[in-house]
Design an enzyme around this catalytic site. Structure first.
Site, PDB file in Angstrom:
ATOM      1  N   ARG A 160       0.847  -1.192   0.000  1.00 34.36           N
ATOM      2  CA  ARG A 160       0.000   0.000   0.000  1.00 34.36           C
ATOM      3  C   ARG A 160       0.890   1.254   0.000  1.00 34.36           C
ATOM      4  O   ARG A 160       1.957   1.267   0.621  1.00 34.36           O
ATOM      5  CB  ARG A 160      -0.862  -0.035   1.271  1.00 34.36           C
ATOM      6  CG  ARG A 160      -1.830   1.127   1.457  1.00 34.36           C
ATOM      7  CD  ARG A 160      -2.970   1.055   0.501  1.00 34.36           C
ATOM      8  NE  ARG A 160      -4.079   1.928   0.907  1.00 34.36           N
ATOM      9  CZ  ARG A 160      -5.053   2.298   0.088  1.00 34.36           C
ATOM     10  NH1 ARG A 160      -5.059   1.889  -1.174  1.00 34.36           N
ATOM     11  NH2 ARG A 160      -6.044   3.058   0.509  1.00 34.36           N
ATOM     12  N   THR A 179      -8.991   0.633 -10.541  1.00 35.76           N
ATOM     13  CA  THR A 179      -8.491  -0.375  -9.585  1.00 35.76           C
ATOM     14  C   THR A 179      -8.724  -1.729 -10.239  1.00 35.76           C
ATOM     15  O   THR A 179      -9.538  -1.852 -11.154  1.00 35.76           O
ATOM     16  CB  THR A 179      -9.202  -0.298  -8.216  1.00 35.76           C
ATOM     17  OG1 THR A 179      -8.916   0.978  -7.655  1.00 35.76           O
ATOM     18  CG2 THR A 179      -8.771  -1.376  -7.220  1.00 35.76           C
ATOM     19  N   ASN A 213      -6.107   4.279  -7.315  1.00 35.10           N
ATOM     20  CA  ASN A 213      -7.315   4.928  -6.816  1.00 35.10           C
ATOM     21  C   ASN A 213      -8.235   5.387  -7.935  1.00 35.10           C
ATOM     22  O   ASN A 213      -8.754   4.575  -8.671  1.00 35.10           O
ATOM     23  CB  ASN A 213      -6.996   6.043  -5.826  1.00 35.10           C
ATOM     24  CG  ASN A 213      -8.218   6.377  -4.972  1.00 35.10           C
ATOM     25  OD1 ASN A 213      -9.058   5.518  -4.747  1.00 35.10           O
ATOM     26  ND2 ASN A 213      -8.317   7.596  -4.493  1.00 35.10           N
ATOM     27  N   ASP A 237      -7.778   8.404   0.238  1.00 36.21           N
ATOM     28  CA  ASP A 237      -8.329   7.345   1.100  1.00 36.21           C
ATOM     29  C   ASP A 237      -8.111   7.633   2.587  1.00 36.21           C
ATOM     30  O   ASP A 237      -8.665   6.937   3.439  1.00 36.21           O
ATOM     31  CB  ASP A 237      -7.738   5.978   0.736  1.00 36.21           C
ATOM     32  CG  ASP A 237      -8.418   5.361  -0.484  1.00 36.21           C
ATOM     33  OD1 ASP A 237      -9.499   5.846  -0.858  1.00 36.21           O
ATOM     34  OD2 ASP A 237      -7.862   4.416  -1.066  1.00 36.21           O
ATOM     35  N   SER A 280      -7.844   1.245   3.311  1.00 39.23           N
ATOM     36  CA  SER A 280      -8.317   0.757   2.015  1.00 39.23           C
ATOM     37  C   SER A 280      -9.538  -0.145   2.194  1.00 39.23           C
ATOM     38  O   SER A 280      -9.793  -0.646   3.288  1.00 39.23           O
ATOM     39  CB  SER A 280      -7.189  -0.046   1.358  1.00 39.23           C
ATOM     40  OG  SER A 280      -7.639  -0.664   0.175  1.00 39.23           O
ATOM     41  N   SER A 281     -10.272  -0.335   1.101  1.00 39.09           N
ATOM     42  CA  SER A 281     -11.359  -1.318   1.094  1.00 39.09           C
ATOM     43  C   SER A 281     -10.986  -2.553   0.276  1.00 39.09           C
ATOM     44  O   SER A 281     -11.794  -3.473   0.135  1.00 39.09           O
ATOM     45  CB  SER A 281     -12.618  -0.698   0.480  1.00 39.09           C
ATOM     46  OG  SER A 281     -12.990   0.453   1.197  1.00 39.09           O
ATOM     47  N   GLY A 319     -13.779  -1.351  -6.975  1.00 36.54           N
ATOM     48  CA  GLY A 319     -15.098  -0.755  -6.721  1.00 36.54           C
ATOM     49  C   GLY A 319     -15.138   0.171  -5.531  1.00 36.54           C
ATOM     50  O   GLY A 319     -16.213   0.419  -4.980  1.00 36.54           O
ATOM     51  N   GLY A 320     -13.967   0.687  -5.103  1.00 36.99           N
ATOM     52  CA  GLY A 320     -13.944   1.669  -4.021  1.00 36.99           C
ATOM     53  C   GLY A 320     -14.603   1.124  -2.773  1.00 36.99           C
ATOM     54  O   GLY A 320     -14.379  -0.026  -2.376  1.00 36.99           O
TER      55      GLY A 320
HETATM   56  O1  DON Z   1      -7.985   1.290  -1.564  1.00 35.96           O
HETATM   57  C1  DON Z   1      -9.156   1.589  -1.779  1.00 35.96           C
HETATM   58  O2  DON Z   1     -10.076   1.211  -1.088  1.00 35.96           O
HETATM   59  C2  DON Z   1      -9.478   2.438  -2.998  1.00 35.96           C
HETATM   60  N1  DON Z   1      -8.354   3.252  -3.341  1.00 35.96           N
HETATM   61  C3  DON Z   1      -9.902   1.551  -4.127  1.00 35.96           C
HETATM   62  C4  DON Z   1     -10.370   2.351  -5.303  1.00 35.96           C
HETATM   63  C5  DON Z   1     -11.213   1.598  -6.243  1.00 35.96           C
HETATM   64  O3  DON Z   1     -11.521   0.438  -6.057  1.00 35.96           O
HETATM   65  C6  DON Z   1     -11.704   2.343  -7.425  1.00 35.96           C
HETATM   66  N2  DON Z   1     -12.648   1.576  -8.179  1.00 35.96           N
HETATM   67  N3  DON Z   1     -13.725   1.959  -8.478  1.00 35.96           N
END
Ligand code: DON
Length: 569
Positions: A102, A375, A395, A417, A446-447, A466-467
């Protein structure tokens, strides 16, 4: 070697697997899968991994090859300018670890760096431009994985990516959508515009994106490992480029960057053993909490609408815990054991009323998004039984939209984040507090949730971008797996999501029929049907009993799941 393509459509995948099972079952050895499998978000990345398996590499070498290839052909999703989590399972001794690559906040970062003089968050400062970039971890992770787990040198496993960077890849409709979304920012940075645009505009379909500087940077890593990126000419160019654009990186930031090996989070659910990402990801902790809550509610006894209701309520409560307790474990004390305990889940579940939604505002707490296909995730199983689940990111689409001249490295905007200010939502609508406040050298929460699921019957490898919605997509996948379904079903399931705040249920159009909508609305939910589908799940299942291996790539994306027969060594 034989490699076959099983691009994810239910029918074609099914037909291929029938073939696979007939042929490969004969040679199957009880403790080993009869074939290897790779599911990734891009056909060229899956191909790169297959090439490395064919060259004698194991799943870990293939993971290096796939990560690096994705850095080239999915530049809007992940790359050397970003980071991620690589969950590894070594077949020989069952050892499991999460390689935490990370990004870290630069040493000059401060808690209030995205606030103005009045203490308000400056819009977009943590998303657009060089100040949004954390110190990247991907190159260090690839070096680490090759060195400690692979069989092949980086000079070999990075070869497919170097070739793709040199020779280029062809723009498709998805690339065009992502570039359109970030066009103004990409136009603003000559380094990024030169590479990712065509005459300063979104490239035509079929346009070839050639990345000679990225090929050189990859070659430096192939030759010198960690030092090829974090020291020497590449590091100098990165720091110069970042600082010229208002960023705060130093050579010391890069030279000091190291991955961390962390024990994954474990959970049990209906006879399944779940192994997932540990902090600084919130994924494993939230998954464990949600699954524990469902188990404590004996949810199988409930009707369909009530089951959906309690799934949503467990999401709400797990994301509330996320916003309060989760952060970088090297900086804050994250009570993982307590958060993932059955007792905590029982206590949280006690406040779930079966006939009505719990307003998020009533839960004790402190006080956006894209289609979820930036991502990236990939899953790998080799024929020795080694496994990799990896979710990687820069991101937002095209990250910070800055490429330091001469590097070919697209910077991440992972600093978003962090919680820039307690209670103020980030680009995914997530809120946070003290545990996820910015500090020098700290990793943002992070997710990302690369996950293994194991039972007496078989082994699953899954994950998705998917954030904020990553964790609930993986949850729905695990529930579907527990119901006896296979990867083609997990990746294509219609999805719904709740994240505590905002207090709405986001859902794909196909997720709820009219009866379900009526029933959820009557319980007091605000439903928000999303304009588009989201996620890009890549999944593998090895049924140990039947000897079959299934692989599937989310139909929402352009990914590719393949199965290949390689000789055991
Ligand atoms: O680490 C994370 O949770 C985010 N930076 C992930 C971003 C992500 O999955 C974007 N996709 N839609």
């Amino acid at each position: 070697m034989m490699a076959e393509r099983s691009r994810m459509t239910r029918l074609r995948c099914g037909a291929f697997l029938l073939f696979a099972s007939c042929v490969f079952q004969v040679v199957a050895d009880a403790g080993r899968p009869p074939v290897a499998a790779i599911a990734s978000a891009h056909p060229l990345a899956t191909q790169a991994g297959m090439e490395i398996l064919a060259d004698g590499g194991n799943a870990f070498d293939a993971a290096v090859a796939v990560s690096a290839a994705l850095a080239v052909v999915e530049p809007y999703s992940s790359g050397l300018g970003g980071g991620g989590f690589w969950l590894l399972h070594r077949a020989r001794d069952g050892f499991e670890v999460m390689v935490d690559g990370r990004e870290k906040a630069p040493l000059a970062a401060t808690r209030d760096m995205y606030l103005d003089a009045d203490g308000e968050v400056v819009p977009d400062l943590s998303v657009d431009g060089a100040l949004a970039a954390g110190i990247p971890g991907e190159a260090a992770a690839l070096d680490h994985i090759a060195r400690y787990y692979g069989r092949l040198p980086l000079a070999k496993s990075l070869q497919p990516a170097i070739r793709l960077a040199r020779e280029g890849f062809v723009v498709d409709a998805h690339y065009r959508r992502m570039a359109q979304f970030r066009l103004a920012l990409l136009q603003n940075d000559p380094g990024a515009a030169d590479i990712f645009l065509q005459h300063d505009e979104v490239p035509d379909e079929g346009y070839r994106v050639v990345q000679p500087d990225l090929a050189k940077t990859l070659s430096a890593i192939a030759r010198f490992g960690h030092a090829g990126f974090y020291r020497g000419p590449v590091a100098r160019k990165l720091v110069e480029g970042v600082r010229a654009e208002g960023g705060i990186w130093t050579l010391q930031d890069l030279a000091q960057y190291r991955v961390v090996e962390r024990a994954p989070v474990q959970a049990e659910f209906e006879g399944l053993r779940i192994t997932s990402a540990s902090p600084p990801s919130s994924g494993g902790v939230a998954l464990a909490a949600m699954l524990n809550m469902l188990a404590s509610l004996e949810w199988h006894e409930l009707d369909a609408a009530t089951r959906t209701h309690v799934v949503i309520e467990s999401m709400r409560r797990a994301y509330r815990d996320r916003s309060v307790f989760l952060g970088d474990p090297d900086f804050v004390d994250v009570p993982v054991e307590w958060l993932t305990s059955a007792a905590h889940a029982r206590r949280l579940a006690q406040s779930i009323q079966l006939d009505r939604a719990t307003p998020s505002s009533s839960l004790p707490g402190r006080e956006s998004a894209t289609g979820g296909r930036d991502t990236t995730h990939f899953s790998i199983l080799d024929s020795a039984g080694n496994r990799v689940a990896a979710t990687l990111s820069i991101n937002y689409p095209f990250g910070a939209c800055v490429v330091p001249p001469g590097t070919g490295v697209l910077l991440n905007d992972e600093m978003d984040d962090f919680s820039a200010k307690p209670g103020v939502p980030n680009v995914y609508g997530l809120v946070g507090a003290e545990a996820n406040a910015i500090a020098p050298g700290k990793r943002p929460l992070s997710s990302m949730s690369p996950t293994f699921v194991e039972s007496g019957q078989g082994v699953a490898i899954l994950g998705t971008p998917g954030g904020s919605r990553i964790i609930t997509m993986v949850l729905l996948g695990i529930i579907d797996l527990a119901a006896g379904n296979k990867p083609d079903s997990w990746v294509s399931l219609p999805r719904f999501h709740h994240q505590y705040l905002p207090d709405v249920v986001q859902h794909e159009a196909a997720a709820f029929d009219a009866d379900m909508i009526r029933s959820l609305t009557a319980r007091g939910y605000t439903l928000k049907q999303l304009d588009s589908e989201y996620g890009n799940m890549q999944a593998i299942y090895w049924d140990r009993k039947s000897g079959q291996v299934y692989a599937a790539s989310d139909p929402r994306g352009v990914g590719d799941a393949r199965i290949g027969l390689f000789r055991h060594r």
